[in-house]
Structures are given as C-alpha cells and as structure tokens.
Design an enzyme around this catalytic site. Structure first.
Site, PDB file in Angstrom:
ATOM      1  N   PHE A   1       0.914  -1.174  -0.115  1.00  0.00           N
ATOM      2  CA  PHE A   1      -0.046  -0.142   0.036  1.00  0.00           C
ATOM      3  C   PHE A   1       0.920   1.258   0.048  1.00  0.00           C
ATOM      4  O   PHE A   1       0.897   2.010  -1.007  1.00  0.00           O
ATOM      5  CB  PHE A   1      -1.075  -0.019   1.191  1.00  0.00           C
ATOM      6  CG  PHE A   1      -1.404   1.087   1.605  1.00  0.00           C
ATOM      7  CD1 PHE A   1      -2.094   2.129   0.789  1.00  0.00           C
ATOM      8  CD2 PHE A   1      -1.193   1.822   3.078  1.00  0.00           C
ATOM      9  CE1 PHE A   1      -2.697   3.240   1.017  1.00  0.00           C
ATOM     10  CE2 PHE A   1      -1.781   3.117   3.363  1.00  0.00           C
ATOM     11  CZ  PHE A   1      -2.379   3.667   2.566  1.00  0.00           C
ATOM     12  N   ILE A   2       1.522   1.482   0.877  1.00  0.00           N
ATOM     13  CA  ILE A   2       2.607   2.762   1.147  1.00  0.00           C
ATOM     14  C   ILE A   2       3.554   2.709  -0.117  1.00  0.00           C
ATOM     15  O   ILE A   2       3.691   3.553  -0.636  1.00  0.00           O
ATOM     16  CB  ILE A   2       3.278   3.083   2.604  1.00  0.00           C
ATOM     17  CG1 ILE A   2       2.115   3.087   3.412  1.00  0.00           C
ATOM     18  CG2 ILE A   2       3.929   4.162   2.464  1.00  0.00           C
ATOM     19  CD1 ILE A   2       2.605   2.941   4.989  1.00  0.00           C
TER      20      ILE A   2
ATOM     21  N   ASP B   1       9.770  -7.123  -3.693  1.00  0.00           N
ATOM     22  CA  ASP B   1       8.246  -7.715  -3.064  1.00  0.00           C
ATOM     23  C   ASP B   1       7.959  -9.036  -3.174  1.00  0.00           C
ATOM     24  O   ASP B   1       8.001  -9.328  -4.501  1.00  0.00           O
ATOM     25  CB  ASP B   1       7.374  -6.653  -3.533  1.00  0.00           C
ATOM     26  CG  ASP B   1       6.066  -6.453  -2.614  1.00  0.00           C
ATOM     27  OD1 ASP B   1       5.495  -7.551  -2.256  1.00  0.00           O
ATOM     28  OD2 ASP B   1       5.671  -5.571  -2.170  1.00  0.00           O
TER      29      ASP B   1
ATOM     30  N   GLY C   1       1.390  -7.470  -0.373  1.00  0.00           N
ATOM     31  CA  GLY C   1       1.355  -6.528  -1.605  1.00  0.00           C
ATOM     32  C   GLY C   1       0.520  -7.300  -2.590  1.00  0.00           C
ATOM     33  O   GLY C   1       0.525  -8.401  -2.837  1.00  0.00           O
TER      34      GLY C   1
ATOM     35  N   LEU D   1      10.488  -0.766   3.346  1.00  0.00           N
ATOM     36  CA  LEU D   1       9.224  -0.910   3.820  1.00  0.00           C
ATOM     37  C   LEU D   1       8.812  -2.427   3.918  1.00  0.00           C
ATOM     38  O   LEU D   1       7.538  -2.509   4.403  1.00  0.00           O
ATOM     39  CB  LEU D   1       8.335   0.087   2.746  1.00  0.00           C
ATOM     40  CG  LEU D   1       7.971   1.411   3.053  1.00  0.00           C
ATOM     41  CD1 LEU D   1       9.338   2.157   2.974  1.00  0.00           C
ATOM     42  CD2 LEU D   1       6.904   2.022   2.089  1.00  0.00           C
TER      43      LEU D   1
ATOM     44  N   ALA E   1      11.158   2.163   7.795  1.00  0.00           N
ATOM     45  CA  ALA E   1      10.019   2.340   7.981  1.00  0.00           C
ATOM     46  C   ALA E   1       9.725   1.486   9.266  1.00  0.00           C
ATOM     47  O   ALA E   1       9.774   0.498   9.521  1.00  0.00           O
ATOM     48  CB  ALA E   1       8.707   1.640   6.771  1.00  0.00           C
TER      49      ALA E   1
ATOM     50  N   TYR F   1       5.218  -7.220  16.780  1.00  0.00           N
ATOM     51  CA  TYR F   1       5.339  -6.474  15.983  1.00  0.00           C
ATOM     52  C   TYR F   1       6.103  -5.183  16.324  1.00  0.00           C
ATOM     53  O   TYR F   1       7.159  -5.046  15.666  1.00  0.00           O
ATOM     54  CB  TYR F   1       4.108  -6.164  15.142  1.00  0.00           C
ATOM     55  CG  TYR F   1       4.051  -5.241  14.380  1.00  0.00           C
ATOM     56  CD1 TYR F   1       4.989  -5.282  13.069  1.00  0.00           C
ATOM     57  CD2 TYR F   1       3.266  -3.762  14.270  1.00  0.00           C
ATOM     58  CE1 TYR F   1       4.922  -4.265  12.201  1.00  0.00           C
ATOM     59  CE2 TYR F   1       3.210  -2.982  13.244  1.00  0.00           C
ATOM     60  CZ  TYR F   1       4.068  -3.240  12.095  1.00  0.00           C
ATOM     61  OH  TYR F   1       4.055  -2.227  11.041  1.00  0.00           O
TER      62      TYR F   1
ATOM     63  N   LYS G   1      10.182  -4.014  15.168  1.00  0.00           N
ATOM     64  CA  LYS G   1      10.446  -2.897  14.725  1.00  0.00           C
ATOM     65  C   LYS G   1      11.376  -1.800  15.653  1.00  0.00           C
ATOM     66  O   LYS G   1      12.261  -1.287  15.076  1.00  0.00           O
ATOM     67  CB  LYS G   1       9.052  -2.105  14.361  1.00  0.00           C
ATOM     68  CG  LYS G   1       8.504  -2.491  12.927  1.00  0.00           C
ATOM     69  CD  LYS G   1       9.524  -2.182  11.992  1.00  0.00           C
ATOM     70  CE  LYS G   1       9.048  -2.700  10.582  1.00  0.00           C
ATOM     71  NZ  LYS G   1       9.779  -2.477   9.581  1.00  0.00           N
TER      72      LYS G   1
END
Ligand code: UDP
Length: 329
Positions: free
Chosen positions: A16-17, A36, A41, A81, A122, A154, A158
């Site tokens: 998406f982003i 990807d 995605g 990302l 990200a 999660y 990160k």
C-alpha cells in the site's frame, strides 16, 4: 539535500505505502527497483506504473539474503518498507513477524554501510506500545506488553530494527532516517489485515454493519498516504535528518466510534454500528492501544510542514476509489 536522479530500491514496493512511494519516485525522475514477495502487496497496486521504463519489479523475499544483496548492488537509496504488517496478521503469525522484520533489516543495513547507501527505515507507532501519555514525542519510553501476547512482537521487532539502524549510523555514519508511521491510510489499502478505514468503507458501501471493537472510545489519528510519502522522500534526502527518528502521521485525534459515524454519513449508507469485544476477532489474549497520537513538533521543524489532509478528505478519497472498483467489477 540530495538532488539529481537516483536509483532507488523500494522493499515492499507493491504494498500500500510502497506503491504510492514508487509512483512518486518515478514521477520525480528516479529509477526504481522494487523487491516484493507479493504476500500482502499486490501487482494491481502498480497498475499505473507497471510499464514505466524506469521501473524494475523483482518478485522475491527480503528474507533471501542473496537476492537482497543482488538488488542492492547499484542503488543510491533504499526505502525499506517490506515487513510483516497489520496487527491481525502479526498476532496470527508471530514467527513470520520476527523472521521478516528483523534478520533482513540487519542484512540490508550491512550492505548499506558497505556501499554507503542512503536508507529510510519504515517503523511504526506500535513501538510506543501502551505508553499512557496523551501525545508521544520520539523520545518517549517504549511501553510494550508481555512476550506472552503476540501483538507486541510487531512493535518489538521494529524497535530492534531501529536499534540496529541507529547503531549502524553511529558506527559507520550510514545516512539512515527512521520514520514511525501512525495509521497511514488512503486508496489501495485493504481491510484484510485489520485496517479499520478500508473495512468500514467496504461495509458501509455494502450497507452492512460496521463492527466497532470495545467501547469505540479508543483514539487514532489518520494521515493520507500521499502526505506521508512526501514526508518520507524529503526526510530521506535531507542530510541533517540522518541518524534521527521521526513520527510521521497526523496529529488530529478521532475516536473509532466517531470514525464509524463519519464513514456512514459520507457514504450515505444505511449501515448500523455494532460494538463488539476484541476477543471475537483477535482472540482472548489481545490487548489494544487506547490512544495513539503523535507529537509532530520534530517533523514539523525538520520539514517546515506536516501531513495536512483532513480525515474527511481522506475518507472521500478512499470512498471514491472503492466506488470505482465496485463499478468496474
Ligand atoms: N477497529 C474496529 N473495527 C474494525 C477494525 C479495527 O473497531 O473493523 C479498531 C481497532 O480495534 C483499533 C482501531 O480500530 O482500536 C484501529 O485499528 P487498525 O487495525 O486500523 O490500526 P491500529 O490498531 O494498528 O492502530
């Protein structure tokens, strides 16, 4: 500031982003390679740029270190990302979260340091966990829940990425910028992984009941993906932002109940709202974050601006896109 045409690698570029970022980089004249695995995605996200002469799409996983090294060979900038994202997906598959979100970042940073590649990492507002403050600056404590609750895997994964990135910056001066995304929304986002706005809009357009979890008084701030992408590109190419962490998002709070009401009003839907406990969707050991509002002072002073599109503008954009899709089915 870095100018001129670059070769950019966008990991997760079909997401998406990532797909919005890819479009913007191509528009600015850069060459873009996407890595990807199309797990979350989708190729359709790249429909507008698929045949662009400066775009290369590599289908493969960032967990493949040989492939990762290959696609980083002659790039100037990496926008990292690719990740296991979405609270629901992450809660359902914590092993995948850890394997996708941690080891590949380390490999990527090592190559970036060796080749002096600029990196945007990200990250996510999930790293603040349940910090009870009304608004979070980048220096706030991370208040994660226990390891027995998979949701926190999660944010924790990160946070480790951030520690790694900052360590590489300190040791090798690799130009790395970290952006913590706060509820980024807009066209092409799907609701399968829990994201609330596409879910509500899909339901409202079908005149189905909107499910609001808990009492609906939990608070979020939603930013338009186009505003977010602009901020990401500017920060990444700003030498004075290297080695820094930035909140990226909107700071206008809304309750989820009010959001549901606004979606119903803007779609002119007959949908009703139903409150449901979390465990019906997320399992009995789920913990939600009650309030998530960024302090954007640092972003604002770095860029001289911040994401500004209103929730109504965002919702109108998402509704229009979903209506178009329904008409073209
Ligand atoms: N939510 C909801 N109904 C839905 C999907 C989500 O009430 O169908 C709530 C969810 O519990 C959370 C908020 O909306 O409090 C935002 O959820 P999302 O997954 O979009 O983002 P995050 O929780 O990561 O902020």
């Amino acid at each position: 500031m870095t100018g001129g045409s670059q070769h950019c690698l966008v990991t997760g570029g079909a997401g998406f982003i990532g797909s919005h970022l890819t479009e913007e980089l191509l528009t600015a004249g850069h060459r873009v390679t996407i890595l990807d695995d199309l797990s979350t995605g989708h190729e359709d996200n790249l429909a507008a740029v698929r045949d662009h002469e400066k775009l290369t799409v590599r289908k493969g996983s960032i967990t493949d270190p040989v492939l990762l090294m290959e696609v980083m060979r002659d790039v100037d900038t990496v926008y990292h990302l690719a990740a296991a994202v979405g609270v629901k997906l992450v809660a359902d598959d914590p092993v995948r979260t850890i394997e996708t979100n941690i080891y590949p970042t380390e490999t990527l940073l090592r190559h970036a340091a060796q080749q002096n590649i600029r990196v945007f990492l990200a990250s996510t507002s999930e790293v603040y966990g349940k910090n009870p403050k009304d608004q979070w600056t980048e220096e706030e404590d991370l208040v994660l829940g226990p390891t027995s609750k998979p949701r926190w895997a999660y944010g924790c994964s990160k946070a480790i990425d951030e520690f790694l990135a900052l360590a590489y910056y300190r040791k090798f001066q690799t130009p790395i910028v970290i952006g913590r995304f706060f509820n980024v929304v807009g066209p092409r986002q799907v609701g399968h992984y829990g994201m609330v706005i596409p879910r509500f809009v899909d339901r409202a357009l079908a005149n189905e009941t909107l499910t609001v979890y808990d009492d609906g008084q939990q608070v979020r701030c939603f930013a338009h993906v186009d505003d977010v992408v602009q901020a990401v590109i500017k920060l990444t190419n700003d030498d004075t932002a290297a080695g820094e962490v930035f909140n990226i998002g909107s700071d206008t709070p809304v309750t989820i109940k009010a959001l549901a009401e606004q979606v119903i009003a803007l779609t002119g839907s007959d949908s009703k709202i139903q409150l449901e406990p979390y465990h019906t969707e997320y399992g009995s050991d789920f913990e939600d974050v009650r309030r998530r509002v960024p302090d954007l002072t640092k972003l604002q002073s770095q860029l001289g601006g911040k994401p500004s599109r209103t929730l109504e503008q965002i919702l109108q954009d998402v509704i229009a896109e979903k209506r178009r899709r329904l008409e073209n089915r």
